[in-house]
Structure formats: C-alpha cells, structure tokens
Design a protein around this motif. Structure first.
Motif, PDB file in Angstrom:
ATOM      1  N   MET A 163       0.840  -1.189   0.000  1.00 18.60           N
ATOM      2  CA  MET A 163       0.000   0.000   0.000  1.00 18.60           C
ATOM      3  C   MET A 163       0.883   1.250   0.000  1.00 18.60           C
ATOM      4  N   LYS A 164       0.555   2.206  -0.873  1.00 21.67           N
ATOM      5  CA  LYS A 164       1.263   3.477  -0.905  1.00 21.67           C
ATOM      6  C   LYS A 164       0.562   4.436   0.052  1.00 21.67           C
ATOM      7  N   VAL A 165       1.293   4.897   1.062  1.00 24.51           N
ATOM      8  CA  VAL A 165       0.685   5.713   2.115  1.00 24.51           C
ATOM      9  C   VAL A 165       1.440   7.033   2.260  1.00 24.51           C
ATOM     10  N   LEU A 166       0.719   8.132   2.167  1.00 29.92           N
ATOM     11  CA  LEU A 166       1.305   9.453   2.385  1.00 29.92           C
ATOM     12  C   LEU A 166       1.141   9.843   3.842  1.00 29.92           C
ATOM     13  N   VAL A 167       2.220  10.318   4.461  1.00 34.12           N
ATOM     14  CA  VAL A 167       2.182  10.808   5.834  1.00 34.12           C
ATOM     15  C   VAL A 167       2.452  12.307   5.832  1.00 34.12           C
ATOM     16  N   ALA A 168       1.450  13.097   6.199  1.00 38.57           N
ATOM     17  CA  ALA A 168       1.643  14.537   6.356  1.00 38.57           C
ATOM     18  C   ALA A 168       2.158  14.794   7.765  1.00 38.57           C
ATOM     19  N   GLY A 169       3.165  15.629   7.876  1.00 43.00           N
ATOM     20  CA  GLY A 169       3.793  15.835   9.176  1.00 43.00           C
ATOM     21  C   GLY A 169       4.862  14.796   9.442  1.00 43.00           C
ATOM     22  N   ALA A 170       5.474  14.312   8.370  1.00 38.37           N
ATOM     23  CA  ALA A 170       6.425  13.193   8.477  1.00 38.37           C
ATOM     24  C   ALA A 170       7.691  13.553   9.246  1.00 38.37           C
ATOM     25  N   ASN A 171       7.995  14.842   9.370  1.00 37.93           N
ATOM     26  CA  ASN A 171       9.215  15.233  10.084  1.00 37.93           C
ATOM     27  C   ASN A 171       8.988  15.385  11.585  1.00 37.93           C
ATOM     28  N   GLY A 172       7.749  15.250  12.038  1.00 34.06           N
ATOM     29  CA  GLY A 172       7.473  15.304  13.462  1.00 34.06           C
ATOM     30  C   GLY A 172       7.825  13.995  14.143  1.00 34.06           C
ATOM     31  N   THR A 173       7.793  13.983  15.454  1.00 36.76           N
ATOM     32  CA  THR A 173       8.181  12.781  16.194  1.00 36.76           C
ATOM     33  C   THR A 173       7.275  11.601  15.863  1.00 36.76           C
ATOM     34  N   THR A 174       5.967  11.807  15.884  1.00 38.06           N
ATOM     35  CA  THR A 174       5.042  10.731  15.537  1.00 38.06           C
ATOM     36  C   THR A 174       5.127  10.412  14.053  1.00 38.06           C
ATOM     37  N   GLY A 175       5.290  11.427  13.230  1.00 40.56           N
ATOM     38  CA  GLY A 175       5.404  11.224  11.790  1.00 40.56           C
ATOM     39  C   GLY A 175       6.577  10.348  11.409  1.00 40.56           C
ATOM     40  N   ARG A 176       7.704  10.557  12.061  1.00 43.89           N
ATOM     41  CA  ARG A 176       8.890   9.728  11.771  1.00 43.89           C
ATOM     42  C   ARG A 176       8.650   8.270  12.157  1.00 43.89           C
ATOM     43  N   LEU A 177       7.950   8.059  13.262  1.00 46.90           N
ATOM     44  CA  LEU A 177       7.607   6.693  13.661  1.00 46.90           C
ATOM     45  C   LEU A 177       6.674   6.056  12.633  1.00 46.90           C
ATOM     46  N   LEU A 178       5.745   6.818  12.122  1.00 44.46           N
ATOM     47  CA  LEU A 178       4.841   6.304  11.103  1.00 44.46           C
ATOM     48  C   LEU A 178       5.605   5.842   9.861  1.00 44.46           C
ATOM     49  N   ILE A 179       6.541   6.658   9.413  1.00 39.13           N
ATOM     50  CA  ILE A 179       7.351   6.278   8.250  1.00 39.13           C
ATOM     51  C   ILE A 179       8.102   4.982   8.533  1.00 39.13           C
ATOM     52  N   GLN A 180       8.730   4.914   9.678  1.00 38.64           N
ATOM     53  CA  GLN A 180       9.520   3.732  10.060  1.00 38.64           C
ATOM     54  C   GLN A 180       8.653   2.474  10.113  1.00 38.64           C
ATOM     55  N   TYR A 181       7.510   2.558  10.780  1.00 33.83           N
ATOM     56  CA  TYR A 181       6.657   1.380  10.952  1.00 33.83           C
ATOM     57  C   TYR A 181       5.968   0.983   9.652  1.00 33.83           C
ATOM     58  N   LEU A 182       5.578   1.955   8.844  1.00 28.23           N
ATOM     59  CA  LEU A 182       4.987   1.633   7.546  1.00 28.23           C
ATOM     60  C   LEU A 182       5.971   0.841   6.697  1.00 28.23           C
ATOM     61  N   LYS A 183       7.205   1.296   6.689  1.00 26.67           N
ATOM     62  CA  LYS A 183       8.245   0.601   5.936  1.00 26.67           C
ATOM     63  C   LYS A 183       8.442  -0.815   6.470  1.00 26.67           C
ATOM     64  N   GLU A 184       8.496  -0.944   7.788  1.00 26.92           N
ATOM     65  CA  GLU A 184       8.685  -2.261   8.404  1.00 26.92           C
ATOM     66  C   GLU A 184       7.538  -3.209   8.086  1.00 26.92           C
ATOM     67  N   ASP A 185       6.330  -2.650   7.904  1.00 27.37           N
ATOM     68  CA  ASP A 185       5.151  -3.466   7.619  1.00 27.37           C
ATOM     69  C   ASP A 185       4.992  -3.770   6.130  1.00 27.37           C
ATOM     70  N   GLY A 186       5.929  -3.299   5.328  1.00 28.46           N
ATOM     71  CA  GLY A 186       5.899  -3.621   3.904  1.00 28.46           C
ATOM     72  C   GLY A 186       5.167  -2.630   3.022  1.00 28.46           C
ATOM     73  N   HIS A 187       4.787  -1.487   3.597  1.00 32.75           N
ATOM     74  CA  HIS A 187       4.121  -0.458   2.797  1.00 32.75           C
ATOM     75  C   HIS A 187       5.159   0.468   2.144  1.00 32.75           C
ATOM     76  N   GLU A 188       4.716   1.213   1.137  1.00 26.21           N
ATOM     77  CA  GLU A 188       5.538   2.283   0.572  1.00 26.21           C
ATOM     78  C   GLU A 188       5.161   3.558   1.317  1.00 26.21           C
ATOM     79  N   ALA A 189       6.099   4.084   2.070  1.00 27.49           N
ATOM     80  CA  ALA A 189       5.827   5.246   2.904  1.00 27.49           C
ATOM     81  C   ALA A 189       6.342   6.518   2.239  1.00 27.49           C
ATOM     82  N   TYR A 190       5.451   7.451   2.040  1.00 27.47           N
ATOM     83  CA  TYR A 190       5.801   8.747   1.458  1.00 27.47           C
ATOM     84  C   TYR A 190       5.648   9.805   2.545  1.00 27.47           C
ATOM     85  N   GLY A 191       6.702  10.550   2.788  1.00 29.43           N
ATOM     86  CA  GLY A 191       6.688  11.533   3.864  1.00 29.43           C
ATOM     87  C   GLY A 191       6.628  12.956   3.353  1.00 29.43           C
ATOM     88  N   MET A 192       5.558  13.668   3.675  1.00 28.67           N
ATOM     89  CA  MET A 192       5.438  15.064   3.280  1.00 28.67           C
ATOM     90  C   MET A 192       6.233  15.956   4.221  1.00 28.67           C
TER      91      MET A 192
END
Length: 210
Positions: free
Chosen positions: A1-30
């Motif tokens: 799944m391709k998932v866009l994360v808005a606020g990717a540079n924030g503390t929670t946003g960075r965790l989202l990018i990391q976990y999405l990647k670990e779960d096999g998704h394509e993580a896009y960070g705004m």
C-alpha cells in the motif's frame, strides 16, 4: 500500500514512516523543507515536498491512503494552529477526495469534542482539531480519527484502551503510530472516531472492538 504521511518530520510522523516501511508499505513523507528530505530517506521513506497551506494535490496522486499527523507545534501562535491543524488538514482531505482515494487517518487529540476543557492556546488548538475532524466526518471517505491522550516518547507496548470517551491519561507515540497504521486495513475502524490511552488490549483487538 502506498501511504502518504503529512507531518512526516514530526516525532510521531517519523515513527509512522519507520513502521509503515517495516510493515511492507511504501511510505511517502510530506515535508516542507528541502533539508528534511534526507531524514525521511534515512527512515526508509520517500520524501515529498509540500506545504499543507498550499496546493497538495501532487502529494496524494497515486496514493492508496493518507495519514494526517501534522501539527503547528507548541511554540507557534494561534494563526499557525488555525493554518495547519484545521485548514491544512481540511486542505489535505479535499485533495484526497478529489483524487478518489478512500482511506484517510487523522491524528486528533483527546477532548477535541469538548474544546472548553482546554484553556488559552489549548482551547483554540482543540477547537481547530474539532473543526477538522467534523469536516472529515462529513465526507464519504473511509476515515478513522484517532484522539490520543498525552503523548510520551516511552517504548510502546502495543496495548491500548479505546472508546468514545476514556479517562485522560498518556500513551507512547509508538503505540499511536501503530494504531493509525493498523486502522488502514481494519474495516471496523472505518468511519470511527475514538479516544485512546495506554491499556491492556492489543491494538488489533481494540480496533475490532470499536
């Protein structure tokens, strides 16, 4: 799944990018700044340059889902809170609708349904969160609105407590991020708004119980 994360540079946003990647998704960070791109890449994400207060149509194109985890920050004034937490969120929701993407997960805040529980800047913050939440609730998107308690940087337990209203307490950002990701693929979490704090129920089970 391709998932866009808005606020990717924030503390929670960075965790989202990391976990999405670990779960096999394509993580896009705004992110807003060119120099922030390398941080997203280091987490395994694909950086996308955009400002939530401007045109964000290009950021959602080709995505399967969108996660809003942006925030104006505690050091900014009420005008930035309005611009990011309400108007920026609504701007991204509209772009998601326009491109026919169905899944949208919103990071809100506990007590957003009753801004009077806050005082001064916090009351305004909760009011902006509520207005953004209400806009999303009025769409036909398969939305999930997550309203966590006080965010901590402690290690996550993957055990939470959810409900329309829960006692004010804290929760690790890690568990919030994992819950938001789990909500992407849990149909029972669609069209749901809930508060969450640390608890005794595994994330997946908690979402199924909503």
């Amino acid at each position: 799944m391709k998932v866009l994360v808005a606020g990717a540079n924030g503390t929670t946003g960075r965790l989202l990018i990391q976990y999405l990647k670990e779960d096999g998704h394509e993580a896009y960070g705004m992110v807003r700044k060119e120099e922030q791109k390398t941080k997203i890449e280091g987490l395994g994400g694909i950086p996308v340059l955009a400002d939530l207060t401007k045109d964000v149509g290009h950021t959602v194109k080709g995505m399967d889902a969108v996660i809003f985890a942006a925030g104006s920050g505690s050091s900014t004034g009420s005008d930035q809170t309005t611009a990011v937490d309400r108007d920026g969120a609504i701007n991204l929701v509209k772009a998601t609708e326009n491109l026919g993407i169905k899944k949208f997960v919103m990071l809100s805040a506990i007590s957003a349904d009753d801004p009077s529980q806050g005082s001064g800047p916090m009351e305004h913050y909760l009011k902006m969160k509520l207005e953004a939440d209400e806009y999303l609730q009025g769409t036909e998107l398969d939305y999930t609105i997550v309203r966590p308690g006080g965010l901590t940087n402690e290690e996550g337990t993957s055990k939470i407590k959810v409900g329309k209203k829960v006692d004010r307490d804290s929760i690790p950002r890690a568990d919030v991020a994992k819950t938001m990701i789990a909500a992407l693929e849990e149909p029972n979490a669609y069209h749901k708004t809930f508060e969450m704090v640390s608890g005794d129920t595994q994330i997946e089970d908690a979402l199924k119980s909503l």
